[in-house]
Scaffold this active site. Structure first.
Site, mmCIF file in Angstrom:
data_model
loop_
_atom_site.group_PDB
_atom_site.id
_atom_site.type_symbol
_atom_site.label_atom_id
_atom_site.label_comp_id
_atom_site.label_asym_id
_atom_site.label_seq_id
_atom_site.Cartn_x
_atom_site.Cartn_y
_atom_site.Cartn_z
ATOM 1 N N TYR A 27 0.814 -1.212 -0.060
ATOM 2 C CA TYR A 27 -0.173 0.040 0.019
ATOM 3 C C TYR A 27 0.804 1.192 -0.024
ATOM 4 O O TYR A 27 1.815 1.310 0.749
ATOM 5 C CB TYR A 27 -0.878 0.086 1.089
ATOM 6 C CG TYR A 27 -1.658 1.142 1.449
ATOM 7 C CD1 TYR A 27 -1.564 2.148 2.562
ATOM 8 C CD2 TYR A 27 -2.931 1.350 0.477
ATOM 9 C CE1 TYR A 27 -2.385 3.192 2.462
ATOM 10 C CE2 TYR A 27 -3.625 2.294 0.846
ATOM 11 C CZ TYR A 27 -3.324 3.432 1.641
ATOM 12 O OH TYR A 27 -4.435 4.854 1.735
ATOM 13 N N ASP B 73 9.251 2.643 -0.963
ATOM 14 C CA ASP B 73 8.320 3.384 0.096
ATOM 15 C C ASP B 73 8.418 3.097 1.587
ATOM 16 O O ASP B 73 8.205 2.074 1.998
ATOM 17 C CB ASP B 73 6.782 2.775 -0.196
ATOM 18 C CG ASP B 73 5.954 3.769 0.343
ATOM 19 O OD1 ASP B 73 4.574 3.448 0.223
ATOM 20 O OD2 ASP B 73 6.235 4.126 1.535
ATOM 21 N N LYS C 194 5.148 9.933 8.243
ATOM 22 C CA LYS C 194 4.732 9.318 9.788
ATOM 23 C C LYS C 194 5.719 9.976 10.878
ATOM 24 O O LYS C 194 5.976 11.051 11.037
ATOM 25 C CB LYS C 194 5.034 7.847 9.632
ATOM 26 C CG LYS C 194 3.860 7.277 9.074
ATOM 27 C CD LYS C 194 3.433 5.885 8.834
ATOM 28 C CE LYS C 194 2.628 5.214 7.958
ATOM 29 N NZ LYS C 194 1.060 5.333 8.371
HETATM 30 P P1 KE4 Z 1 -0.657 8.659 4.108
HETATM 31 O O1 KE4 Z 1 -1.126 8.986 2.677
HETATM 32 O O2 KE4 Z 1 -1.751 7.726 4.994
HETATM 33 O O3 KE4 Z 1 0.072 9.475 5.176
HETATM 34 O O4 KE4 Z 1 0.497 7.505 3.801
HETATM 35 C C1 KE4 Z 1 0.003 6.499 2.779
HETATM 36 C C2 KE4 Z 1 1.172 5.310 3.171
HETATM 37 C C3 KE4 Z 1 1.968 5.370 1.888
HETATM 38 N N1 KE4 Z 1 3.114 4.288 2.376
HETATM 39 C C4 KE4 Z 1 2.974 3.347 3.183
HETATM 40 C C5 KE4 Z 1 3.778 2.367 3.270
HETATM 41 C C6 KE4 Z 1 1.901 3.499 4.350
HETATM 42 O O5 KE4 Z 1 1.862 2.586 5.378
HETATM 43 C C7 KE4 Z 1 0.915 4.293 4.231
HETATM 44 C C8 KE4 Z 1 -0.212 4.307 5.152
HETATM 45 N N2 KE4 Z 1 -0.127 3.784 6.176
HETATM 46 C C9 KE4 Z 1 -1.469 3.331 6.376
HETATM 47 C C10 KE4 Z 1 -1.401 2.167 7.776
HETATM 48 N N3 KE4 Z 1 -1.105 1.002 7.134
HETATM 49 C C11 KE4 Z 1 -2.276 4.455 7.115
HETATM 50 C C12 KE4 Z 1 -3.610 4.179 7.951
HETATM 51 C C13 KE4 Z 1 -4.831 4.955 7.365
HETATM 52 O O6 KE4 Z 1 -4.917 4.734 6.124
HETATM 53 O O7 KE4 Z 1 -5.490 5.623 8.036
#
Ligand code: KE4
Length: 426
Positions: A143, A238, A266
């Site tokens: 993801y 990523d 994060k």
């Molecule tokens: P954001 O756009 O949510 O800040 O980041 C996206 C993203 C990109 N790459 C990786 C490896 C990630 O884990 C994420 C976002 N992680 C999720 C949790 N697995 C965010 C939680 C959510 O969507 O509320």
């Protein structure tokens, strides 16, 4: 569930889709309804009725120092008093860029943005602009945020709802996305053979943690590095989750791989909205205003997010807290494995550093296919049981849990004891 949470949820459902601002928070994978948080400190969170829990979600990764550490809250307060946003270059952006480039050897230049999604979306645009090619390889279960072209067999919330693709994404938007099984070098080779001189980049979570957590098989990352070099494609790590989580240099340092581009988020925002992407100068200089690849953001490099992130990274640097995280992670792993063995449950417990997950399956899990054999119903009952015991795990079998430096040995032992009780009841 507490009355005030119920009242808040019913109000939220009237005005917010699904009652949440991010789908995975809705507890749809584990049943019941989400509680509403009132406050958090250290390893603990309190809901609106004062129920206290040990938190292993850690706001999905940023809270590596635990919640509301003084070092961060103080930095936020002091910075906010000088202005919350400028849209003008500020010294904190320079300090953040210098720190990231100093700690992550593969990054010579970096640009800040406001989420992990923006970081990965921008990184693949740079890869396409730099190579002049269109296709991107991603892996099932990984993801990278809700980027249109990457919402194909994605993990995290998309997978949680059982449809790893998304509505609203035209087929044409994913025509240039090649999706492969993770940990299968032959599939990668075949994709490059089938798309000669067309692949701009390969993007992956070097440690996939959005379909539960599983590790790269020995040699897989090395193979990706060599095959991308051979075919003139960029290797994009990523590290939104693993960056500064698995050590200062993230997964790339831990596994000894030098990607061409890296994405962060994060932890580098200390809990405030943040993202970043970076790599070699020759690649990053493609970006406007110098180069033809446009990318922008009103709040990119926001001073408060920079101050919070810098406070977090400096704390991690000054006290080398990663050894503590490793030790606590080992303690938790040993305890949970023993609890599962005692209660006869077939569990694959995966951990790397302070990241962990529990698959309820007897199969080895090395990619999405294996993760999907996990017993979701059993996970849901485990989750709810742990919640009743005062332990908040990620509300999905396709997510990862996080330890922080605020989790004490007592917290870990309490968690193990709770798991023993819950597993015995399942
Ligand atoms: P954001 O756009 O949510 O800040 O980041 C996206 C993203 C990109 N790459 C990786 C490896 C990630 O884990 C994420 C976002 N992680 C999720 C949790 N697995 C965010 C939680 C959510 O969507 O509320």
């Amino acid at each position: 569930m507490s009355n005030r949470s119920q009242q808040l949820l019913s109000r939220a459902l009237n005005r917010i889709p699904g009652g949440v601002n991010s789908p995975v928070r809705a507890f749809r994978a584990v049943g019941g309804s989400p509680f509403f948080v009132d406050r958090a400190s250290g390893s603990r969170i309190w809901d609106v009725d004062g129920q206290e829990r040990i938190d292993y979600v850690g706001t999905w990764g940023p809270a590596i120092l635990g919640h509301a550490p003084d070092i961060i809250t103080q930095a936020v307060k002091e910075t906010a008093d000088r202005g919350t946003s400028f849209g003008i270059p500020n010294p904190l952006e320079v300090e953040m860029a210098e720190l990231i480039c100093d700690k992550v050897e593969s990054v010579e230049k970096v640009r800040m943005c406001n989420s992990g999604t923006e970081a990965t979306m921008s990184a693949i645009r740079v890869a396409r602009g730099f190579t002049g090619r269109d296709k991107i390889i991603k892996f099932e279960g990984c993801y990278h945020g809700h980027v249109d072209s990457l919402l194909v067999k994605a993990g995290s919330g998309a997978l949680t709802f059982g449809h790893p693709d998304s509505g609203g994404v035209p087929q044409s938007f994913t025509d240039h996305t090649v999706v492969l099984p993770f940990n299968r070098p032959s599939a990668v080779d075949a994709a490059f053979e089938a798309n000669p001189d067309q692949i701009a980049g390969v993007i992956l979570e070097p440690v996939p943690a959005n379909a539960g957590l599983y590790l790269p098989e020995p040699g897989f990352l090395e193979h990706l590095r060599s095959v991308t070099k051979k075919h003139g494609a960029l290797l994009i790590f990523d590290e939104v989750m693993t960056g500064f989580r698995l050590g200062f240099g993230g997964a790339q340092t831990r596994f000894g791989i030098t990607p061409d581009l890296s994405c962060f988020g994060k932890i580098i925002g200390g809990g405030l909205p943040v993202g970043a992407f970076g790599g070699r100068s020759a690649i990053m200089d493609c970006l406007a205003p110098d180069g033809p690849v446009y990318q922008a953001g009103t709040l990119s490099g926001n001073p408060i997010a920079m101050a919070a992130g810098l406070a977090a990274l400096r704390e991690l640097q000054n006290h080398d807290l990663y050894e503590q995280l490793e030790a606590r992670g080992q303690l938790l792993e040993d305890g949970l494995r023993a609890a599962a063995a005692r209660t006869g449950h077939q569990v694959q417990f995966h951990r790397i550093g302070s990241m962990f997950c529990t698959f309820f399956t007897e199969q080895r899990v090395t990619n999405l296919e294996g993760a999907m054999t996990s017993d979701r119903d059993l996970f849901a009952r485990f989750f709810q049981g742990m919640l009743e015991q005062g332990i908040y795990l990620a509300p999905s079998p396709f997510e990862t849990g996080f330890l922080s430096t605020a989790h004490s040995e007592t917290d870990v032992q309490t968690t193990i004891d709770a798991a023993s009780t819950v597993l015995a009841s399942l």
